[in-house]
Each structure stands twice: as structure tokens, then as C-alpha cells.
Design an enzyme around this catalytic site. Structure first.
Site, mmCIF file in Angstrom:
data_model
loop_
_atom_site.group_PDB
_atom_site.id
_atom_site.type_symbol
_atom_site.label_atom_id
_atom_site.label_comp_id
_atom_site.label_asym_id
_atom_site.label_seq_id
_atom_site.Cartn_x
_atom_site.Cartn_y
_atom_site.Cartn_z
ATOM 1 N N GLU A 1 12.616 1.067 1.095
ATOM 2 C CA GLU A 1 11.369 0.581 0.472
ATOM 3 C C GLU A 1 10.174 0.797 1.388
ATOM 4 O OE1 GLU A 1 11.614 -3.538 -0.668
ATOM 5 O OE2 GLU A 1 13.611 -3.203 -1.513
ATOM 6 N N ASP B 1 24.102 -5.122 15.831
ATOM 7 C CA ASP B 1 25.124 -5.612 16.750
ATOM 8 C C ASP B 1 26.450 -5.853 16.009
ATOM 9 O OD1 ASP B 1 25.660 -6.746 19.470
ATOM 10 O OD2 ASP B 1 26.089 -8.557 18.317
HETATM 11 C C1 NOJ Z 1 27.642 -6.301 21.503
HETATM 12 C C2 NOJ Z 1 26.538 -6.416 22.504
HETATM 13 O O1 NOJ Z 1 26.187 -5.123 22.938
HETATM 14 C C3 NOJ Z 1 27.064 -7.280 23.604
HETATM 15 O O2 NOJ Z 1 26.210 -7.288 24.715
HETATM 16 C C4 NOJ Z 1 27.278 -8.666 23.052
HETATM 17 O O3 NOJ Z 1 27.841 -9.479 24.056
HETATM 18 C C5 NOJ Z 1 28.213 -8.639 21.858
HETATM 19 N N1 NOJ Z 1 27.880 -7.583 20.941
HETATM 20 C C6 NOJ Z 1 28.180 -9.933 21.106
HETATM 21 O O4 NOJ Z 1 26.985 -10.051 20.396
#
Ligand code: NOJ
Length: 548
Positions: free
Chosen positions: A270, A214
Site C-alpha cells: 500500500e 525477528d
Molecule cells: C534474534 C535476535 O537476532 C537475537 O538477538 C534475539 O536474542 C532473539 N532473536 C530473540 O528475540
């Protein structure tokens, strides 16, 4: 010698179709109106039969759910809303039994404000080691009552919130590039990097096949936290993740981030010879240019990065051709495979983006077929195989932090709830089999009352249904995806035709308004996204042919 992503090797992820499961909205086993882990397990045979190779599951960790799981309070447990660790293990085991790989979401840029680290930080004084794990700063202005800099939150408003210290006095500010309940971690503190590696190992040891990272272009912020150039002085927030990616900013895509991914690469490597097989990581990197994104998939970094360029391209053969050419050109120097995606849980569903109604659906199916022609991995979002459109969610039903943070401002963002409506599996009325038959109630976001015909049950075996079209496309893709190589030719064709050649498959997409003559290379018809072509291809349609 560090392990590298070897372009001559063909591990599963180099040609996979990955299905994104938004856990809250996939399948609800206990009737509480929210999807869960046992719900996923029960539907794994559906995914196997659909013909995907892997699933990516959005965050299911312990979380107050302020951003539906992207606010993690405990990275090593499953939120009771979704089940237990044992349920996660059972899901993983069943997926592997069915030959499906599982990618889990990892959220390294920020935690929840309920995470023990943040709770310790706010209970500790400024300058303490506990505060050093996050981005605390004194405020600007004579009384410190202005934010430390002008950074906006992606969800609207300022990216800083001021603490009230335990003694009741106004205190330091903390950075949150997203909601105020999602404090950003301080990646210049080595403890943070070590903790994330430990979390990686926790899930690798449980047998996950990969990670979706993310906000992979976040993590490090420019030293000194300089002000950013705001796009429009009257607006303090980008309207979407797509727009947020549009400018060079001191909070995104800092060079130091690549050290993190080099380290993760080695950790994942790994596990190459483990029973589960090679592991991978795909970056959610909204970096500004194709070249910047390619840096995340250098041979000793992450394995893939989402490529959002098709998703943000208009309905145009020329624009699509440009996306294909630029994507392949930007990745060639680093030897990485491309990825393709039309929809996810953050954007308006592509059927709606392409105009909605019958035309939007036709275009959506055509774009999907073109995307599935291409080398690398294709990421599908749950419900697109049913042709679901964006739902207009009533203001009182909206749950997205970006809605709450902007609803009373000049730049309202209605949020992403409309692409997150629970899946219709069968039956005539809500919850359309999303939850147990006897639950009878609307799930966490109400489903439209005209979804009966779109359910999995209604579309299964129905000639011409979107579900059967996806099944056939994925079945055919399996016959060439692994062996057709990574070269794509953009072949000449009538104006408004996109003609892609890969191995002995030719894909023709008509983005124009009139039927178009087929190119000479279009031999035997394999599959059409709409009416079968008969010398000409109808507008808003794509078809696969054996190369003549
Ligand atoms: C990207 C994620 O896809 C989204 O849904 C989220 O709100 C933001 N990152 C923050 O983590």
C-alpha cells in the site's frame, strides 16, 4: 490481485548493501556508555561515505533491555536510554536526506514481560481474554508442577516458566522460546495479528523503508504443543541460534506463519507509491533447509530472507561454491533475490571464526569481497569494516541472557557480548570516541586496550587498512551491482580457488595454502583484498578483475 515482488522491477533493496547498526554499541551521544539515536544520526555521514545503501537498526523501543531490546514493552515508542520518538524522526529524516534507507527491527514472536498485555495477563485469571494473547497452559503432572511439554529455550533451560498467581498460589505456565522475560505471543488469537499490523503501519507512516523481522520462522506453534525430539537427552538447549535451526521442531516454521507474511506484504505494498518509495521486509528465518527459507520470500510474502549458509560454511572454496549454487537454486523458483551475510550481533565475528589474527583478518576480507560480488543484498555488521575480531568478555562483564541461563549448567553458553563491543571511532584509549571525549570511561561492555589502531580515525586514509578496503569495494560494487544482472557463473579454476563470474566482473578467492595461478578470465585487476596478484593469487586472498 495481490501485489507481488516483481523480479523485473529493481527497487533499492534488490541490490543493496545494508549496514547493521547495533544501537547500544554504535555511537553514544550523551556519555552514559550506551549508544543512542542521536549518536546514530551524528554518524550517518560516515555510513554514506562508507558507501552503504541502507542501515538496519536493532530494536530501540521501550524495553527493560533483558535481551537488549528484543524484549519490547512498547512497540510505538523509543526507550529513553536511546532517546525519544523525535530523535527517531530526526534520524530518519537525516538518513533520507543523505540518500540512506532505514530498516527497523520488528519483534513479533514475543514481547517483554513488562508489556501492558503481559502485565494484564498475569493479573487476570486463567482462560481470560488477557491470557489468550500469550501461551499460557496448565502444568503437567498430578500437581501441575511440571512444564506443559519438553520444549527447550534457545537461551538454555526450559521454555516454560510457572506463574505465581496474584493470590500467592502456584499457577499456570507460560511459554518463552527465549528468556523468561520474553513471553511468546499467541498467534492463533486474531488480536495479535491485528496489533502487529497496526505497529507496522505506525512505523510505515513515520517513513521507515523496511523491517527486519525477528524470529520470522517462529510465531505459530504446532497445534497441541507436542513434545519435541531433543537432540541429546543430556542437553536441553541448543548452543546457538545456528544449532537451533538444525532440526524439525513443533515450535518453528509452521505453515500458518505464511498467512501472516501475505497480509504484511499487502500492507507494505500500500505504501509503494508513497513519497518514501517502496518498502520491504527481510526475514530472520533460521528455517532448516534452503527450500523452507525460500517459502518466506514467495512473490506475495516477505521480500528477503537472511541466508546464513555462508556464515556457517567452513573456509573452503568448495563449500562457498556450494552455498552460492544452492542459494541461487533454492530462490529461482520463487523469483526472490538472495542475501548474504558473514557477521551479525548473534554470531562470533567472522575474522575470529576464520581463525583470528592476521590470517583471520585476511580471510575475512577475502570472504567479504567474494560476497560483495554476488547479486542481491549484502548485510554488513558494524565494526566488520574495521576488521574487528570477537572480544573475550570477562564473565563479570557478560550480559547475555543465554550466559545467565546456562552458566551453572553442563552446557555453558558464554553468550554474544563478544561481538557487541562498542565501536572505536578514534583516540588512544576507551571509549575510543564511542562516547563524548570527556566521558573517558569504559562503555557498557569494556573495549580492549589495543583498539587504538583499529579506530575509524586511525584507518581513514591509511593505505591497506580494512576500512579503506571496504570503502573501495563498496565504491566499485556500485559500478556493477545494479546492472550486472542476477546470473552468477562458478568458473573452473585451480583446486581451492573459488572463481565467480558476474557480468564483466570476475572474483577469484584462494582458500588454499599456496599461491594459485589465476584463471584465464581474470583480466585487469580492480581490487585485491590483500597483496596485488601477480600472475598468481596468494592464499587467503580474493581479488576482483575485469573479465578478460
Ligand atoms: C534474534 C535476535 O537476532 C537475537 O538477538 C534475539 O536474542 C532473539 N532473536 C530473540 O528475540
Amino acid at each position: 490481485m495481490p501485489a507481488v515482488n516483481d523480479p523485473t522491477d529493481l527497487p533499492w533493496w534488490r541490490h543493496a548493501v545494508v549496514y547493521q547498526v547495533y544501537i547500544r554499541s554504535f555511537a553514544d551521544s550523551d556519555g552514559d556508555g550506551v549508544g543512542d539515536m542521536p549518536g546514530i544520526t551524528s554518524r550517518l555521514p560516515y555510513l554514506r561515505d562508507l558507501g552503504v545503501d541502507a542501515l538496519w537498526i536493532t530494536p530501540f523501543y521501550t524495553s527493560p533491555q533483558r535481551d537488549h531490546g528484543y524484549d519490547v514493552a512498547d512497540y510505538r515508542d523509543v526507550d529513553p536510554l536511546f532517546g525519544s520518538l523525535a530523535d527517531a524522526d530526526a534520524m530518519l529524516a537525516r538518513a533520507h536526506e543523505l540518500g540512506l534507507k532505514v530498516i527497523v527491527d520488528l519483534v513479533p514472536n514475543h514481547t517483554s514481560d513488562q508489556h501492558v498485555w503481559f502485565q494484564a495477563a498475569i493479573a487476570s485469571p486463567p482462560g481470560s481474554p488477557e491470557r489468550e494473547r500469550y501461551m499460557f497452559r496448565d502444568g503437567a503432572g498430578p500437581d501441575g508442577d511440571e512444564p506443559p511439554n519438553n520444549w527447550p529455550s534457545v537461551f538454555g533451560g526450559a521454555a516454560w516458566t510457572r506463574l505465581t498467581e496474584p493470590d500467592g498460589t502456584p499457577g499456570q505456565w507460560y511459554l518463552h522460546l527465549f528468556d523468561s522475560t520474553q513471553p511468546d505471543l499467541n498467534w492463533r488469537n486474531p488480536e495479535v495479528g491485528d496489533e502487529l499490523v497496526d505497529i507496522l503501519r505506525f512505523w510505515l507512516d513515520r517513513g521507515v523503508d523496511g523491517f527486519r523481522v525477528d524470529v520470522a520462522h517462529g510465531l505459530f506453534k504446532a497445534e497441541g504443543l507436542p513434545d519435541t525430539v531433543l537432540r541429546d537427552p543430556d542437553e536441553d538447549a541448543p548452543a546457538s541460534m545456528v544449532e537451533a535451526a538444525g532440526v524439525d521442531e513443533p515450535m518453528w516454521d509452521q505453515p500458518e506463519v505464511h498467512e501472516v507474511y501475505r497480509r504484511w506484504h499487502e500492507v507494505l505494498a500500500e505504501y509503494d507509491d508513497s513519497e518514501v518509495g517502496p518498502r520491504m521486509a527481510v526475514a530472520e528465518s533460521w528455517a532448516r533447509t534452503a527450500e523452507a527459507i525460500a517459502r518466506y520470500v514467495r512473490p506475495d510474502e516477505l521480500h528477503q530472507s537472511f541466508n546464513f549458509h555462508w556464515l556457517s560454511a567452513p573456509w573452503s572454496a568448495e563449500a562457498f561454491a556450494e552455498v552460492v549454487t544452492e542459494t541461487l537454486a533454492s530462490l529461482a523458483p520463487v523469483g526472490a533475490v538472495p542475501t548474504w551475510v558473514l557477521s551479525n550481533h548473534d554470531v562470533v565475528r567472522h575474522v575470529t571464526r576464520y581463525g583470528g589474527g592476521a590470517q583471520g583478518l585476511a580471510r575475512g576480507r577475502a570472504a567479504t569481497l567474494a560476497m560483495l560480488t554476488l547479486p542481491g543484498s549484502a548485510y554488513l555488521y558494524q565494526g566488520e569494516e574495521l576488521g574487528l575480531a570477537q572480544v573475550d568478555v570477562a564473565p563479570e562483564d557478560r550480559t547475555d541472557p543465554s550466559w545467565f541461563r546456562t552458566k551453572d549448567t553442563a552446557k555453558v553458553d558464554i553468550g554474544r557480548d563478544g561481538c557487541r563491543v562498542p565501536i572505536p571511532w578514534g583516540g588512544d584509549a576507551a571509549p575510543y570516541g564511542f562516547g563524548p571525549a570527556e566521558s573517558g570511561d569504559q562503555p557498557w561492555i569494556p573495549q580492549p586496550d589495543d583498539w587504538a589502531g583499529l579506530s575509524v580515525e586511525a584507518q581513514t586514509g591509511a593505505e591497506g587498512s580494512t576500512l579503506e578496503f571496504y570503502r573501495e569495494a563498496l565504491r566499485l560494487r556500485r559500478t556493477f551491482a545494479e546492472t550486472a544482472g542476477t546470473d552468477v557463473e562458478i568458473l573452473p579454476g585451480a583446486p581451492d580457488l573459488l572463481v565467480l563470474g558476474r557480468g564483466d566482473v570476475v572474483c577469484v578467492l584462494n582458500a588454499g595454502t599456496a599461491p594459485a595461478a589465476l584463471p584465464a578470465e581474470a583480466g585487469e585487476l580492480l581490487l585485491s583484498s590483500g597483496d596485488d596478484p601477480d600472475g598468481t593469487l596468494a592464499p587467503d586472498t580474493a581479488a576482483w578483475f575485469r573479465r578478460a
